[in-house]
Design a protein around this motif. Structure first.
Motif, PDB file in Angstrom:
ATOM      1  N   ILE A 358       0.945  -1.076  -0.198  1.00 44.66           N
ATOM      2  CA  ILE A 358       0.095  -0.063  -0.037  1.00 44.66           C
ATOM      3  C   ILE A 358       0.885   1.209   0.184  1.00 44.66           C
ATOM      4  O   ILE A 358       0.528   2.294  -0.862  1.00 44.66           O
ATOM      5  N   ALA A 359       1.956   1.174   0.852  1.00 46.55           N
ATOM      6  CA  ALA A 359       2.932   2.440   1.054  1.00 46.55           C
ATOM      7  C   ALA A 359       3.602   2.470  -0.528  1.00 46.55           C
ATOM      8  O   ALA A 359       3.681   3.488  -1.018  1.00 46.55           O
ATOM      9  N   PHE A 360       4.122   1.443  -1.250  1.00 43.14           N
ATOM     10  CA  PHE A 360       4.323   1.424  -2.495  1.00 43.14           C
ATOM     11  C   PHE A 360       3.564   2.045  -3.579  1.00 43.14           C
ATOM     12  O   PHE A 360       3.779   3.059  -4.415  1.00 43.14           O
ATOM     13  N   TYR A 361       2.233   1.452  -3.538  1.00 40.36           N
ATOM     14  CA  TYR A 361       1.293   2.143  -4.432  1.00 40.36           C
ATOM     15  C   TYR A 361       1.110   3.727  -4.417  1.00 40.36           C
ATOM     16  O   TYR A 361       0.996   4.234  -5.319  1.00 40.36           O
ATOM     17  N   GLU A 362       0.971   4.082  -3.341  1.00 42.83           N
ATOM     18  CA  GLU A 362       0.537   5.406  -2.756  1.00 42.83           C
ATOM     19  C   GLU A 362       1.795   6.352  -3.294  1.00 42.83           C
ATOM     20  O   GLU A 362       1.654   7.628  -3.406  1.00 42.83           O
ATOM     21  N   ALA A 363       2.990   5.804  -3.321  1.00 40.70           N
ATOM     22  CA  ALA A 363       4.060   6.599  -3.398  1.00 40.70           C
ATOM     23  C   ALA A 363       4.712   6.570  -4.829  1.00 40.70           C
ATOM     24  O   ALA A 363       5.667   7.522  -5.182  1.00 40.70           O
ATOM     25  N   ALA A 364       4.348   5.463  -5.694  1.00 39.21           N
ATOM     26  CA  ALA A 364       4.792   5.449  -6.993  1.00 39.21           C
ATOM     27  C   ALA A 364       4.424   6.512  -7.724  1.00 39.21           C
ATOM     28  O   ALA A 364       5.101   6.440  -9.072  1.00 39.21           O
ATOM     29  N   GLY A 365       3.280   7.435  -7.650  1.00 36.66           N
ATOM     30  CA  GLY A 365       3.142   8.431  -8.729  1.00 36.66           C
ATOM     31  C   GLY A 365       2.670   8.019 -10.129  1.00 36.66           C
ATOM     32  O   GLY A 365       1.876   7.038 -10.064  1.00 36.66           O
ATOM     33  N   ALA A 366       3.405   8.535 -10.810  1.00 40.26           N
ATOM     34  CA  ALA A 366       3.075   8.188 -12.323  1.00 40.26           C
ATOM     35  C   ALA A 366       3.263   6.719 -12.918  1.00 40.26           C
ATOM     36  O   ALA A 366       2.777   6.082 -13.550  1.00 40.26           O
ATOM     37  N   ASP A 367       4.093   5.990 -11.682  1.00 41.98           N
ATOM     38  CA  ASP A 367       4.504   4.732 -12.101  1.00 41.98           C
ATOM     39  C   ASP A 367       3.708   3.641 -11.513  1.00 41.98           C
ATOM     40  O   ASP A 367       3.732   2.320 -11.883  1.00 41.98           O
ATOM     41  N   ALA A 368       2.826   4.027 -10.639  1.00 46.06           N
ATOM     42  CA  ALA A 368       1.808   3.439 -10.053  1.00 46.06           C
ATOM     43  C   ALA A 368       0.898   2.269 -10.858  1.00 46.06           C
ATOM     44  O   ALA A 368       0.919   1.154 -10.434  1.00 46.06           O
ATOM     45  N   PRO A 369       0.476   2.727 -12.101  1.00 45.63           N
ATOM     46  CA  PRO A 369      -0.342   1.778 -12.838  1.00 45.63           C
ATOM     47  C   PRO A 369       0.530   0.718 -13.494  1.00 45.63           C
ATOM     48  O   PRO A 369       0.015  -0.227 -14.206  1.00 45.63           O
ATOM     49  N   LYS A 370       1.899   0.997 -13.181  1.00 45.65           N
ATOM     50  CA  LYS A 370       2.883  -0.082 -14.064  1.00 45.65           C
ATOM     51  C   LYS A 370       3.533  -1.184 -12.918  1.00 45.65           C
ATOM     52  O   LYS A 370       4.105  -1.878 -13.336  1.00 45.65           O
ATOM     53  N   PRO A 414       9.523   1.382   0.941  1.00 48.74           N
ATOM     54  CA  PRO A 414       8.522   1.283  -0.159  1.00 48.74           C
ATOM     55  C   PRO A 414       7.801   2.545  -0.173  1.00 48.74           C
ATOM     56  O   PRO A 414       6.940   2.805  -1.321  1.00 48.74           O
ATOM     57  N   SER A 415       7.840   3.719   0.619  1.00 49.60           N
ATOM     58  CA  SER A 415       7.250   4.805   0.506  1.00 49.60           C
ATOM     59  C   SER A 415       8.358   5.640  -0.273  1.00 49.60           C
ATOM     60  O   SER A 415       8.001   6.691  -0.617  1.00 49.60           O
ATOM     61  N   HIS A 416       9.514   5.119  -0.817  1.00 52.87           N
ATOM     62  CA  HIS A 416      10.472   5.829  -1.617  1.00 52.87           C
ATOM     63  C   HIS A 416      11.061   4.994  -2.432  1.00 52.87           C
ATOM     64  O   HIS A 416      11.962   4.592  -2.673  1.00 52.87           O
ATOM     65  N   PRO A 417      10.121   4.373  -3.501  1.00 52.11           N
ATOM     66  CA  PRO A 417      10.482   3.216  -4.368  1.00 52.11           C
ATOM     67  C   PRO A 417      11.536   3.606  -5.519  1.00 52.11           C
ATOM     68  O   PRO A 417      11.610   4.863  -5.600  1.00 52.11           O
ATOM     69  N   ASP A 418      11.952   2.703  -6.236  1.00 48.14           N
ATOM     70  CA  ASP A 418      12.781   2.923  -7.347  1.00 48.14           C
ATOM     71  C   ASP A 418      11.855   3.482  -8.568  1.00 48.14           C
ATOM     72  O   ASP A 418      10.710   3.167  -8.493  1.00 48.14           O
TER      73      ASP A 418
END
Length: 463
Positions: A358-370, A414-418
């Motif tokens: 959940i932290a990853f999805y929320e932090a991924a920004g424009a990359d979240a759909p990928k 995960p709140s600061h993903p690649d």
């Protein structure tokens, strides 16, 4: 109501024990296979002493026991000093099941190379090893080979002697054959030698779960289970037994757990991630209720693992994402908390991938759909980041396994993903569908990758 719940839990344990009769026997140390040391020379000249020369025309046969898989487009390169190709290719060797160290040498005298190695059904072993022109490097990684066969049963003992494979195992059949499969991915491969040696003392990390964990031969979806090997030094082999459609109940009934236990030894690990399918009340034969049977099965898996001197690790399932946006659905009902409760009750290490995702999805920004290919199954990008979550969980739980994490792993938040672009993993995995390989005539029920609202029961698709 409380009495009824207690009765349900007791009954669930009885059902688990009866369905896992083979697993409930006293643990037996897996028989040691004869030591193996195979050496292959991919140069055009006479092979080095003790090595077998592999010609570009050497297609795999059981009689030869080694060779390239069909479709390999290889030729000699670097004035006969390497085998090269611009396209991914597979080299296979017939070996007994077990753990193996694979040592490869590669590099070109005139051209800089970047090479990735995968094993079995798409397990990432070495990622983009860069070798300057004029240099040759040697790298070693450890992987696991298995077959569906189980130890022969004593006379009159009930049970079966082989894992029940289904139509979904077609997408990871290289995990189940009698070969070690090595895939080389490079725009200019420069393979020189390969040595394969038995590694009976290696730590085996067994993985149990569903399609969000399983290995895939294709690139349609790529799980953390097949990315995990990339983050371990030699001496640790990942044996990924996850498969589509599985629940804790069906995984045991198909003897997948028995297979793991038959190979498990002191010092090994079992990572368990189940929830996506367990919650499907529409699947009566495999449904596992969160507060009763789910917790009961977890406790049996834990007890069986500990009985063999290995370490159980619980992993809450990653959340689903809204298709198109990647936003978290906050689903899975009571399953993540049920697993947390078992971890506390049994004093088992827990990796909370659900909250991490959940932290990853929320932090991924424009990359979240990928991150997810279809709202449930991860892309190569998502699988890689989930694997980093698992590795971070290993460190946070202070497992001895943390001593084998590769040196280039940096603590992961995960709140600061690649970023998707920075990793650029798509070229390392084929564009073919991750669910290819289903045997002819076997039609999966339901629709893979369904993404229902979080408040409803997941659809019938195999996950």
């Amino acid at each position: 109501m409380k009495l009824l719940r207690r009765l349900l839990v007791v009954c669930s344990f009885v059902l688990v024990c009866s369905s896992m009769a083979g697993a409930q026997t006293a643990p037996v140390t897996p028989p040691a296979a004869a030591p193996l040391d195979l050496k292959f020379d991919f140069r055009a000249s006479t092979a080095k002493p003790g090595y077998t020369r592999v010609a570009p025309t050497a297609v795999y046969t059981d009689d030869a026991g080694y060779g390239y898989e069909p479709g390999a487009q290889v030729t000699t390169g670097d004035n006969g000093n390497t085998t090269t190709s611009e396209k991914p290719f597979l080299f296979s060797v017939k070996v007994p099941e077990g753990d193996y160290n694979i040592t490869v040498t590669f590099g070109d005298s005139a051209v800089a190379t970047t090479t990735t190695f995968k094993a079995e059904s798409g397990r990432l072993m070495l990622e983009r090893v860069e070798v300057p022109a004029g240099q040759v490097v040697e790298r070693t990684f450890t992987t696991n080979v298995r077959t569906p066969k189980l130890p022969k049963l004593p006379m009159n003992a009930t049970g079966r002697e082989e894992v029940t494979l289904d139509q979904f195992d077609g997408s990871s059949m290289r995990d189940w054959d009698n070969k070690l499969n090595i895939e080389i991915v490079s725009p200019h491969a420069a393979l020189r030698t390969m040595e394969i040696t038995s590694a009976p003392t290696a730590i085996t990390v067994f993985v149990a779960g569903d399609s969000t964990v399983t290995d895939r031969d294709g690139g349609g979806d790529v799980s953390w289970g097949q990315m995990l090997s990339r983050f371990f030094k030699p001496g640790v082999a990942v044996s990924n037994h996850g498969q589509s459609g599985e629940t804790m109940k069906s995984f045991a009934n198909a003897l997948r757990l028995d297979k793991i236990l038959s190979q498990m030894k002191k010092g090994d690990y079992l990572f368990m991630q189940f929830a996506h399918n367990d919650s499907k009340i529409a699947w009566p034969q495999t449904y596992v209720e969160a507060e009763t049977t789910y917790k009961a099965y977890l406790k049996v898996y834990i007890a069986e693992t500990r009985l063999r001197g290995a370490t159980p690790v619980l992993v809450t399932a990653m959340d689903r994402g809204v298709k198109g946006t990647g936003a978290p659905t906050h689903g899975h009902g009571g399953y993540p908390e049920a697993m947390r409760e078992v971890a506390r009750e049994e004093h088992v290490p827990l990796i909370d991938l659900y909250n991490m995702s959940i932290a990853f999805y929320e932090a991924a920004g424009a990359d979240a759909p990928k991150i997810l290919a279809d709202g449930t199954h991860s892309t190569a990008y998502g699988g890689y980041e989930f694997a980093k979550c698992i590795v971070m969980g290993i460190k946070q739980n202070k497992l001895d396994l943390a001593n084998y994490i590769v040196d280039d792993f940096k603590d992961f938040d995960p709140s600061h993903p690649d970023s998707l672009a920075a990793l650029n993993l798509a070229p390392l995995f084929s564009s073919g569908g991750g669910r290819r390989g289903v045997p002819p005539g076997a039609t999966p029920t339901g629709a893979p990758g369904t993404n229902p609202p979080a408040s409803t029961n997941p659809g019938p698709g195999p996950l």
